[in-house]
Design a protein around this motif. Structure first.
Motif, PDB file in Angstrom:
ATOM      1  N   PRO A  60       0.802  -1.229   0.000  1.00 50.29           N
ATOM      2  CA  PRO A  60       0.000   0.000   0.000  1.00 50.29           C
ATOM      3  C   PRO A  60       0.833   1.277   0.000  1.00 50.29           C
ATOM      4  CG  PRO A  60      -1.035  -1.614   1.420  1.00 50.29           C
ATOM      5  CD  PRO A  60       0.295  -2.209   0.984  1.00 50.29           C
ATOM      6  N   SER A  61       2.065   1.215   0.523  1.00 53.65           N
ATOM      7  CA  SER A  61       2.918   2.408   0.501  1.00 53.65           C
ATOM      8  C   SER A  61       3.764   2.503  -0.757  1.00 53.65           C
ATOM      9  CB  SER A  61       3.826   2.421   1.739  1.00 53.65           C
ATOM     10  OG  SER A  61       4.566   1.226   1.828  1.00 53.65           O
ATOM     11  N   GLY A  62       3.589   1.548  -1.696  1.00 50.54           N
ATOM     12  CA  GLY A  62       4.221   1.673  -3.009  1.00 50.54           C
ATOM     13  C   GLY A  62       5.510   0.920  -3.225  1.00 50.54           C
ATOM     14  N   THR A  63       5.878   0.029  -2.304  1.00 52.17           N
ATOM     15  CA  THR A  63       7.118  -0.736  -2.455  1.00 52.17           C
ATOM     16  C   THR A  63       6.863  -1.979  -3.306  1.00 52.17           C
ATOM     17  OG1 THR A  63       7.804  -0.002  -0.258  1.00 52.17           O
ATOM     18  CG2 THR A  63       9.021  -1.846  -1.211  1.00 52.17           C
ATOM     19  N   PRO A  64       7.625  -2.189  -4.386  1.00 53.80           N
ATOM     20  CA  PRO A  64       7.410  -3.369  -5.246  1.00 53.80           C
ATOM     21  C   PRO A  64       7.665  -4.674  -4.498  1.00 53.80           C
ATOM     22  CG  PRO A  64       8.851  -1.756  -6.316  1.00 53.80           C
ATOM     23  CD  PRO A  64       8.706  -1.325  -4.900  1.00 53.80           C
ATOM     24  N   VAL A  65       6.920  -5.713  -4.885  1.00 49.52           N
ATOM     25  CA  VAL A  65       7.024  -7.035  -4.265  1.00 49.52           C
ATOM     26  C   VAL A  65       7.249  -8.080  -5.353  1.00 49.52           C
ATOM     27  CG1 VAL A  65       5.918  -8.735  -2.771  1.00 49.52           C
ATOM     28  CG2 VAL A  65       5.388  -6.298  -2.473  1.00 49.52           C
ATOM     29  N   ARG A  66       8.323  -8.856  -5.215  1.00 44.88           N
ATOM     30  CA  ARG A  66       8.647  -9.897  -6.190  1.00 44.88           C
ATOM     31  C   ARG A  66       8.357 -11.276  -5.587  1.00 44.88           C
ATOM     32  NH1 ARG A  66      14.352  -9.019  -7.965  1.00 44.88           N
ATOM     33  NH2 ARG A  66      13.331  -7.471  -9.271  1.00 44.88           N
ATOM     34  N   VAL A  67       7.756 -12.144  -6.378  1.00 43.92           N
ATOM     35  CA  VAL A  67       7.442 -13.503  -5.937  1.00 43.92           C
ATOM     36  C   VAL A  67       8.702 -14.359  -5.919  1.00 43.92           C
ATOM     37  CG1 VAL A  67       6.236 -15.635  -6.572  1.00 43.92           C
ATOM     38  CG2 VAL A  67       5.028 -13.442  -6.675  1.00 43.92           C
ATOM     39  N   GLN A  68       8.846 -15.156  -4.838  1.00 42.30           N
ATOM     40  CA  GLN A  68       9.960 -16.093  -4.739  1.00 42.30           C
ATOM     41  C   GLN A  68       9.459 -17.524  -4.913  1.00 42.30           C
ATOM     42  OE1 GLN A  68      12.091 -17.410  -0.966  1.00 42.30           O
ATOM     43  NE2 GLN A  68      13.694 -16.087  -1.841  1.00 42.30           N
ATOM     44  N   LEU A  69      10.177 -18.293  -5.713  1.00 47.03           N
ATOM     45  CA  LEU A  69       9.878 -19.705  -5.928  1.00 47.03           C
ATOM     46  C   LEU A  69      10.965 -20.569  -5.307  1.00 47.03           C
ATOM     47  CD1 LEU A  69       8.843 -19.717  -9.713  1.00 47.03           C
ATOM     48  CD2 LEU A  69       7.360 -19.412  -7.701  1.00 47.03           C
ATOM     49  N   LEU A  70      10.556 -21.760  -4.832  1.00 46.19           N
ATOM     50  CA  LEU A  70      11.501 -22.729  -4.296  1.00 46.19           C
ATOM     51  C   LEU A  70      11.156 -24.094  -4.866  1.00 46.19           C
ATOM     52  CD1 LEU A  70      12.744 -23.161  -0.668  1.00 46.19           C
ATOM     53  CD2 LEU A  70      11.656 -25.096  -1.798  1.00 46.19           C
ATOM     54  N   GLY A  71      12.164 -24.794  -5.357  1.00 44.06           N
ATOM     55  CA  GLY A  71      11.927 -26.112  -5.921  1.00 44.06           C
ATOM     56  C   GLY A  71      13.207 -26.660  -6.522  1.00 44.06           C
ATOM     57  N   GLN A  72      13.078 -27.811  -7.207  1.00 45.05           N
ATOM     58  CA  GLN A  72      14.259 -28.470  -7.758  1.00 45.05           C
ATOM     59  C   GLN A  72      14.133 -28.788  -9.246  1.00 45.05           C
ATOM     60  OE1 GLN A  72      13.053 -32.344  -5.492  1.00 45.05           O
ATOM     61  NE2 GLN A  72      14.520 -32.965  -7.061  1.00 45.05           N
ATOM     62  N   HIS A  73      12.903 -28.725  -9.800  1.00 43.44           N
ATOM     63  CA  HIS A  73      12.684 -29.135 -11.179  1.00 43.44           C
ATOM     64  C   HIS A  73      12.679 -27.918 -12.110  1.00 43.44           C
ATOM     65  CE1 HIS A  73      11.737 -33.123  -9.721  1.00 43.44           C
ATOM     66  NE2 HIS A  73      10.824 -32.612  -8.916  1.00 43.44           N
ATOM     67  N   PRO A  74      13.692 -27.794 -12.971  1.00 51.04           N
ATOM     68  CA  PRO A  74      13.791 -26.604 -13.819  1.00 51.04           C
ATOM     69  C   PRO A  74      12.528 -26.308 -14.619  1.00 51.04           C
ATOM     70  CG  PRO A  74      15.827 -27.859 -13.936  1.00 51.04           C
ATOM     71  CD  PRO A  74      14.859 -28.691 -13.156  1.00 51.04           C
ATOM     72  N   GLU A  75      11.938 -27.364 -15.245  1.00 50.52           N
ATOM     73  CA  GLU A  75      10.790 -27.118 -16.130  1.00 50.52           C
ATOM     74  C   GLU A  75       9.565 -26.628 -15.359  1.00 50.52           C
ATOM     75  OE1 GLU A  75      10.819 -31.501 -14.977  1.00 50.52           O
ATOM     76  OE2 GLU A  75      12.281 -29.957 -15.478  1.00 50.52           O
ATOM     77  N   TRP A  76       9.342 -27.172 -14.153  1.00 53.27           N
ATOM     78  CA  TRP A  76       8.178 -26.732 -13.373  1.00 53.27           C
ATOM     79  C   TRP A  76       8.415 -25.363 -12.754  1.00 53.27           C
ATOM     80  CZ3 TRP A  76       3.857 -28.650 -14.587  1.00 53.27           C
ATOM     81  CH2 TRP A  76       3.735 -29.990 -14.970  1.00 53.27           C
ATOM     82  N   LEU A  77       9.627 -25.092 -12.360  1.00 54.37           N
ATOM     83  CA  LEU A  77       9.939 -23.744 -11.870  1.00 54.37           C
ATOM     84  C   LEU A  77       9.753 -22.726 -12.986  1.00 54.37           C
ATOM     85  CD1 LEU A  77      13.010 -24.648  -9.670  1.00 54.37           C
ATOM     86  CD2 LEU A  77      10.947 -23.486  -8.842  1.00 54.37           C
ATOM     87  N   ALA A  78      10.148 -23.094 -14.202  1.00 55.05           N
ATOM     88  CA  ALA A  78       9.994 -22.190 -15.343  1.00 55.05           C
ATOM     89  C   ALA A  78       8.515 -21.895 -15.607  1.00 55.05           C
ATOM     90  CB  ALA A  78      10.650 -22.788 -16.584  1.00 55.05           C
ATOM     91  N   GLU A  79       7.680 -22.939 -15.610  1.00 56.81           N
ATOM     92  CA  GLU A  79       6.248 -22.724 -15.869  1.00 56.81           C
ATOM     93  C   GLU A  79       5.614 -21.854 -14.792  1.00 56.81           C
ATOM     94  OE1 GLU A  79       3.526 -25.595 -17.176  1.00 56.81           O
ATOM     95  OE2 GLU A  79       5.026 -26.898 -18.110  1.00 56.81           O
ATOM     96  N   ASN A  80       5.973 -22.095 -13.554  1.00 56.43           N
ATOM     97  CA  ASN A  80       5.410 -21.308 -12.465  1.00 56.43           C
ATOM     98  C   ASN A  80       5.955 -19.878 -12.459  1.00 56.43           C
ATOM     99  OD1 ASN A  80       3.558 -22.896 -10.436  1.00 56.43           O
ATOM    100  ND2 ASN A  80       5.073 -24.350 -11.213  1.00 56.43           N
ATOM    101  N   ALA A  81       7.208 -19.720 -12.869  1.00 58.93           N
ATOM    102  CA  ALA A  81       7.760 -18.367 -12.988  1.00 58.93           C
ATOM    103  C   ALA A  81       6.980 -17.564 -14.017  1.00 58.93           C
ATOM    104  CB  ALA A  81       9.233 -18.437 -13.381  1.00 58.93           C
ATOM    105  N   ALA A  82       6.680 -18.197 -15.157  1.00 62.91           N
ATOM    106  CA  ALA A  82       5.904 -17.511 -16.197  1.00 62.91           C
ATOM    107  C   ALA A  82       4.533 -17.123 -15.666  1.00 62.91           C
ATOM    108  CB  ALA A  82       5.775 -18.415 -17.424  1.00 62.91           C
ATOM    109  N   ARG A  83       3.914 -18.009 -14.901  1.00 64.58           N
ATOM    110  CA  ARG A  83       2.594 -17.686 -14.351  1.00 64.58           C
ATOM    111  C   ARG A  83       2.673 -16.503 -13.381  1.00 64.58           C
ATOM    112  NH1 ARG A  83      -2.026 -21.817 -13.095  1.00 64.58           N
ATOM    113  NH2 ARG A  83      -2.340 -21.161 -15.253  1.00 64.58           N
ATOM    114  N   ALA A  84       3.645 -16.522 -12.481  1.00 67.90           N
ATOM    115  CA  ALA A  84       3.762 -15.438 -11.504  1.00 67.90           C
ATOM    116  C   ALA A  84       3.966 -14.086 -12.188  1.00 67.90           C
ATOM    117  CB  ALA A  84       4.907 -15.725 -10.535  1.00 67.90           C
ATOM    118  N   VAL A  85       4.800 -14.078 -13.230  1.00 67.82           N
ATOM    119  CA  VAL A  85       5.039 -12.829 -13.960  1.00 67.82           C
ATOM    120  C   VAL A  85       3.780 -12.403 -14.721  1.00 67.82           C
ATOM    121  CG1 VAL A  85       6.385 -11.791 -15.828  1.00 67.82           C
ATOM    122  CG2 VAL A  85       7.530 -13.118 -14.056  1.00 67.82           C
ATOM    123  N   ASP A  86       3.070 -13.361 -15.294  1.00 70.68           N
ATOM    124  CA  ASP A  86       1.800 -13.044 -15.963  1.00 70.68           C
ATOM    125  C   ASP A  86       0.808 -12.397 -15.004  1.00 70.68           C
ATOM    126  OD1 ASP A  86       2.657 -13.977 -18.390  1.00 70.68           O
ATOM    127  OD2 ASP A  86       1.656 -15.931 -18.227  1.00 70.68           O
TER     128      ASP A  86
END
Length: 312
Positions: free
Chosen positions: A64-90
């Motif tokens: 609410p005070s205007g500070t940007p917030v970035r989503v953090q992912l944790l995991g071990q599988h590159p392909e699933w982390l990639a798909e979830n990263a795309a979703r979070a950015v979308d």
């Protein structure tokens, strides 16, 4: 010294949720927040998972005070982390942060967090996959410790992350085995800075402005991430960035009352008694009054009873 610095609020699992991000960023001094981690196993997570961890996505991915917030992912599988990263950015996250530093045993035994620091090639594969899935104008950042059992792979891990395309690296200046025990080995961040040229953020044992000054000097980076220090001294970021004086206890007590309103009427009200005690546990480091207050409410389980004590 801090005119060029960026100060990040650390992702602390079970502590720094959207309510705490709101409270702390209102006090000023923070340039960025990172969410608690989203655990990725072998699936594309639903949108509701991201909105739960990061409600700020509904509001331009800012507190609410205007500070940007970035989503953090944790995991071990590159392909699933990639798909979830795309979703979070979308959904609006300004880039993605990858957690390679979590020391929790439950996370490490399922091959997430700090255990990946044993395998630089896996770090490279994960960052490469996520970088390819995220638009080029969005940052991919990563957070590491200096290693798992020792620091032997610290430089190799940092280099692998840079070579895979990360834009930013946060280094908690201890190994997994060292946990949160002092000291933090800030000089190792300076060694990492000698082998990579992307910006590096220093993290670990920053409890005061003087700690921040020593950290910047020893780590050879102007950028800082603070977590436990900001819970112990709520306006620590503003003390560092704007040379504010540390908050007086009367101000801190009012902040606790304000926080009570958030928690009790927010979506996590049932956790409030434990959360306020946890916060006071951190504050005891800076305020003797926090220990007195903690003892006064230690056995109370009702939010209303605790607030009555706070108001006296």
């Amino acid at each position: 010294m801090f005119s060029e610095s960026q100060v990040y609020l650390a992702p602390m699992e079970g502590v720094v949720d959207h309510l705490m991000r709101d409270m702390l960023t209102r006090l000023g001094g923070f340039d960025y927040c990172i969410t608690e981690f989203v655990r990725v196993v072998e699936q594309l997570l639903p949108e509701k998972t991201y909105y739960r961890i990061c409600p700020e996505l509904r509001f331009g991915a800012k507190t609410p005070s205007g500070t940007p917030v970035r989503v953090q992912l944790l995991g071990q599988h590159p392909e699933w982390l990639a798909e979830n990263a795309a979703r979070a950015v979308d959904l609006g996250s300004p880039g993605i942060d990858l957690n390679f530093g979590c020391p929790a045993k439950t996370v490490n035994t399922s091959k997430g967090g700090a255990v990946l620091l044993k395998t630089p090639d896996v770090l490279y594969e994960i960052v490469t996959a996520v970088r390819s899935a995220v638009p080029k104008d969005q940052a991919v950042s990563a957070k590491i410790r200096l290693g798992f059992d020792d620091k032997a792979l610290a430089l190799e891990n940092a280099y692998a992350i840079q070579q895979a395309g990360a834009n930013l690296l946060t280094v908690h200046a201890r190994t997994k085995v060292e946990g949160y025990k002092p000291p933090a080995y800030w000089e190792w961040i300076a060694k990492i800075r000698q082998v990579i040229d992307i910006p590096v953020i220093a993290n670990g044992e920053i409890w005061s402005k003087s700690d921040a000054e020593r950290c910047v000097e020893q780590s050879n980076t102007p950028h800082l991430m603070i977590g436990r220090g900001a819970l112990a001294l709520p306006n620590l970021a503003a003390c560092i960035k704007f040379n504010q004086n540390p908050m007086q206890w009367a101000e801190v007590k009012q902040l606790l009352i304000d926080y009570s309103g958030y928690e009790i009427f927010g979506d996590k009200g049932r956790y409030y008694p434990n959360r306020i005690k946890q916060w006071l546990g951190y504050m005891k480091r800076q305020y003797s009054e926090a220990e007195v207050l903690f003892n006064d409410i230690r056995r109370l389980q009702s939010a209303n009873e605790i607030v009555q004590v706070l108001r006296h």
